[in-house]
Design an enzyme around this catalytic site. Sequence first.
Site, short mmCIF file in Angstrom:
data_model
loop_
_atom_site.label_atom_id
_atom_site.label_comp_id
_atom_site.label_asym_id
_atom_site.label_seq_id
_atom_site.Cartn_x
_atom_site.Cartn_y
_atom_site.Cartn_z
N HIS A 1 48.42 -18.86 13.61
CA HIS A 1 49.14 -20.14 13.60
C HIS A 1 48.21 -21.33 13.89
O HIS A 1 48.58 -22.48 13.64
CB HIS A 1 50.27 -20.11 14.63
CG HIS A 1 51.45 -20.95 14.25
ND1 HIS A 1 51.35 -22.12 13.52
CD2 HIS A 1 52.78 -20.80 14.49
CE1 HIS A 1 52.55 -22.65 13.35
NE2 HIS A 1 53.43 -21.86 13.92
N ASP B 1 58.30 -20.34 -5.86
CA ASP B 1 58.64 -19.64 -7.10
C ASP B 1 57.39 -18.94 -7.63
O ASP B 1 56.42 -19.59 -8.02
CB ASP B 1 59.17 -20.64 -8.13
CG ASP B 1 59.60 -19.99 -9.43
OD1 ASP B 1 59.45 -18.75 -9.57
OD2 ASP B 1 60.09 -20.71 -10.32
#
Length: 348
Positions: free
Chosen positions: A59, A272
């Site tokens: 992170h 996508d």
Amino acid sequence: MPCTRQTEQPNGGGGERNRRVCRRQIWRVEARGEFSGDEISQVTRLRCGGFIFALRLNHTMSDAIGIAQFMGAVGEMARGKCAPSIPHVWQRELLNARNPPRVTCTHHLLDEVPDTNDYPLHNMVPCSFFFGSTQVNAIRKHVPSHLSQCSTFEIITACVWRCITITLKPDIESQVRVIFPVNVRAKLSPPLPTGYYGNAIVFVVAITTAGKLCQNPVGYALQLVKTAKDNVTVEYVRSSTDLAVIKGQRDLNRVRCYFPTDVTHVGFEEVDFGWGKAVYGGPAKLWNGPNPKLTGQYTLCGNGSGKNEIVSILLPNVAHEIFLKELEGMLMGHAIGGPSSTPIKSSM
């Protein structure tokens, strides 16, 4: 671990079911030892023709917006592009501390809060429920007029924070807090460049006593959350950076504190890879490490009537039913002084 689930079938099932399938399919890196790499990704193909793309990374490299940007770039290249439409920007020096560093704002993030053991966090298990426009509007109708335009995040956080406190019943004089991250990309002057994918967040804190939070209407909690969020200015961001340099790396004090994270506007569900947009996009599971804390995650998911926010929180096992009863009562007007509204539908 962020993940997206994509399918060739547009009506592939309910949101929470997709989330559960996603959690079951994620390969547990922990089983192979402590995670120490920069990034690990995995694709799991499903019998329906869809798949799960999972990503785990350190992170310190990026925040949620940066992760979504990276996944979006991978999706663009998977669809045939030679380069991402939004170039990645490193430029970490844009958020360097000042020289010399100086703390000019009040920061409660590292406050020492004594633990009086009146906020039990044992046997923590996840609890998920939908929080759609019906529930949000039910709250908006009964808050002061100057708060009627508060964001959905602020409303949900105020409601959940108040209900958690009522459920766990700490001493009325005990300090209770909510800590959450705020994106600062557009708050700096000049704003960070488009494509900056590092951690561009600061944490803010709303503080009160358990008695005041529980005895006042939800508008009281809402004002505290909104004020904490609105206090993030350019100077606050710079002061936060300088504080981190002066104090050094420290673990946050988890005593009587709720930690919500909102990824509904990050863009995970827009990724996508060539099969269409994701059915679900967001963290694969709630934090449930060796040091328990009241964690909340807000994501977008379908429940048969379009996209709604799904709120997932970690609660002590014995507190589930009490919490849901308090939240349902609040939404029906029992705790906000108004007429009944549609009660919340639990997805447990």
